[in-house]
Scaffold this active site. Structure first.
Site, PDB file in Angstrom:
ATOM      1  CG  ASP A  51      -2.103  -0.859   1.108  1.00 20.47           C
ATOM      2  OD1 ASP A  51      -2.429  -1.216  -0.032  1.00 20.47           O
ATOM      3  OD2 ASP A  51      -2.731  -1.172   2.138  1.00 20.47           O
ATOM      4  CE  LYS A  82      -7.716   1.098  -1.820  1.00 23.03           C
ATOM      5  NZ  LYS A  82      -8.582   0.180  -1.374  1.00 23.03           N
ATOM      6  CG  MET A  99      -8.244   7.977   6.506  1.00 25.00           C
ATOM      7  SD  MET A  99      -9.123   6.550   5.892  1.00 25.00           S
ATOM      8  CE  MET A  99      -9.657   5.770   7.395  1.00 25.00           C
TER       9      MET A  99
HETATM   10  C1  SAM Z   1      -6.554   3.771   5.480  1.00 25.45           C
HETATM   11  S1  SAM Z   1      -6.057   4.235   7.078  1.00 25.45           S
HETATM   12  C2  SAM Z   1      -5.078   2.850   7.510  1.00 25.45           C
HETATM   13  C3  SAM Z   1      -4.688   2.790   8.955  1.00 25.45           C
HETATM   14  C4  SAM Z   1      -3.747   1.642   9.261  1.00 25.45           C
HETATM   15  N1  SAM Z   1      -4.340   0.381   8.999  1.00 25.45           N
HETATM   16  C5  SAM Z   1      -3.239   1.664  10.693  1.00 25.45           C
HETATM   17  O1  SAM Z   1      -3.547   0.788  11.498  1.00 25.45           O
HETATM   18  O2  SAM Z   1      -2.482   2.582  11.010  1.00 25.45           O
HETATM   19  C6  SAM Z   1      -4.864   5.460   6.651  1.00 25.45           C
HETATM   20  C7  SAM Z   1      -4.860   6.620   7.654  1.00 25.45           C
HETATM   21  O3  SAM Z   1      -4.088   6.274   8.799  1.00 25.45           O
HETATM   22  C8  SAM Z   1      -3.454   7.423   9.294  1.00 25.45           C
HETATM   23  N2  SAM Z   1      -1.991   7.208   9.226  1.00 25.45           N
HETATM   24  C9  SAM Z   1      -1.381   6.083   8.846  1.00 25.45           C
HETATM   25  N3  SAM Z   1      -0.056   6.187   8.972  1.00 25.45           N
HETATM   26  C10 SAM Z   1       0.173   7.430   9.465  1.00 25.45           C
HETATM   27  C11 SAM Z   1       1.339   8.149   9.833  1.00 25.45           C
HETATM   28  N4  SAM Z   1       2.559   7.597   9.740  1.00 25.45           N
HETATM   29  N5  SAM Z   1       1.210   9.405  10.313  1.00 25.45           N
HETATM   30  C12 SAM Z   1      -0.005   9.968  10.443  1.00 25.45           C
HETATM   31  N6  SAM Z   1      -1.146   9.342  10.099  1.00 25.45           N
HETATM   32  C13 SAM Z   1      -1.054   8.084   9.629  1.00 25.45           C
HETATM   33  C14 SAM Z   1      -3.882   8.600   8.432  1.00 25.45           C
HETATM   34  O4  SAM Z   1      -5.039   9.153   9.026  1.00 25.45           O
HETATM   35  C15 SAM Z   1      -4.220   7.894   7.149  1.00 25.45           C
HETATM   36  O5  SAM Z   1      -5.067   8.666   6.342  1.00 25.45           O
END
Ligand code: SAM
Length: 259
Positions: free
Chosen positions: A41, A63, A176
């Site tokens: 991803d 995505k 998000m």
């Molecule tokens: C589709 S979700 C997936 C979350 C993922 N499965 C998790 O457990 O962290 C993606 C969202 O996670 C958050 N996110 C993921 N990695 C991040 C990071 N390193 N810093 C800040 N936000 C993050 C943001 O809000 C991003 O839009």
């Protein structure tokens, strides 16, 4: 579905952690080392692919909002194709696969074709990104629980859970939600003091990490110039006051408002 560390099955969903390369689990890394093909991803650290064996295939299936990207249906088909043609297929997902990761849909699709799937959990950004900034999600005497939410639901509407959570005294962790930051602050302000601290952490655990703190009253001013294309987590609640810069920044803002 089971939590196992060896690949005997066709597809393994692996949580890659929040961003920093070494925040993947040992089990996850071992599976990457054995993979014939890795579908990964957008928020997966690409350096993790360097751990795969020579000749392993890497397929980007990211995505990101606002950019043209592969659909979930296409990802399902690609996964199936790989599962039928390769021995060891790894589906590498940001954070933990089961936290807003659409893991269940991929598992159901593959299992409907008789393909077994195993899951290696990952370190979710929801907890580790605030933690990396010294923001505890619970703290004795300050917060006894936290809600992890998305701001936007499947149909693009605002999540009703946000209102419910705002009414509680829990720490709010919103994924998000960067593009809706002002609407979120406005909604939460209907139920909580305008002086409630809020933090936006973008690119958490990475060298480009950035954390900005404010209060619900000052979000319009403080978050005016943020780059909404970068992934970010919002944390709302008194625990944010534990962030090293919170009081300093608030004092500066109050002083400047008198100039
Ligand atoms: C589709 S979700 C997936 C979350 C993922 N499965 C998790 O457990 O962290 C993606 C969202 O996670 C958050 N996110 C993921 N990695 C991040 C990071 N390193 N810093 C800040 N936000 C993050 C943001 O809000 C991003 O839009």
């Amino acid at each position: 579905m089971e939590f196992k560390t060896d690949i005997q099955k066709k597809v393994t969903l692996v949580g890659a952690g929040p961003g920093r390369e070494d925040l993947i689990t040992i089990a996850g890394l071992r599976i990457i080392q054995q993979a014939d093909v890795i579908l990964y991803d957008a928020l997966v650290n690409p350096k993790l692919l360097d751990h795969s064996k020579p000749g392993a295939q890497h397929i980007y299936v990211g995505k990101r909002s606002g950019k043209h990207s592969i659909s979930q249906v296409e990802i399902h088909k690609l996964l199936l194709e790989c599962a039928l043609s390769k021995n060891r297929v790894v589906r590498l997902k940001g954070g933990d696969p089961f936290v807003f990761g659409r893991a269940s849909e991929e598992i159901e699709y593959l299992e409907s074709f008789g393909i077994s799937v195993e899951v290696i959990p990952g370190v979710s950004s929801a907890i580790s990104v605030p933690g990396g900034q010294g923001i505890p999600l619970t703290k004795r005497g300050v917060s006894t629980s936290f809600w992890v939410m998305t701001a936007t639901t499947k149909d693009g509407s605002f999540s009703k859970d946000l209102q419910l959570a705002a009414k509680s005294s829990a720490t709010l962790v919103i994924l998000m939600g960067v593009r809706k930051i002002h609407q979120i602050a406005e909604l939460v302000r209907d139920y909580r003091s305008g002086l409630t601290p809020i933090a936006l952490i973008q690119n958490g655990t990475l060298p480009t990490e950035n954390c900005i703190t404010a209060t619900l009253n000052s979000t319009e001013k403080v978050f005016k110039t943020i780059d909404v294309s970068q992934p970010g987590i919002l944390v709302i609640g008194d625990v944010v006051a534990d962030h090293a810069s919170f009081y300093d920044e608030e004092i500066q803002r109050v002083l400047y408002s008198y100039l």
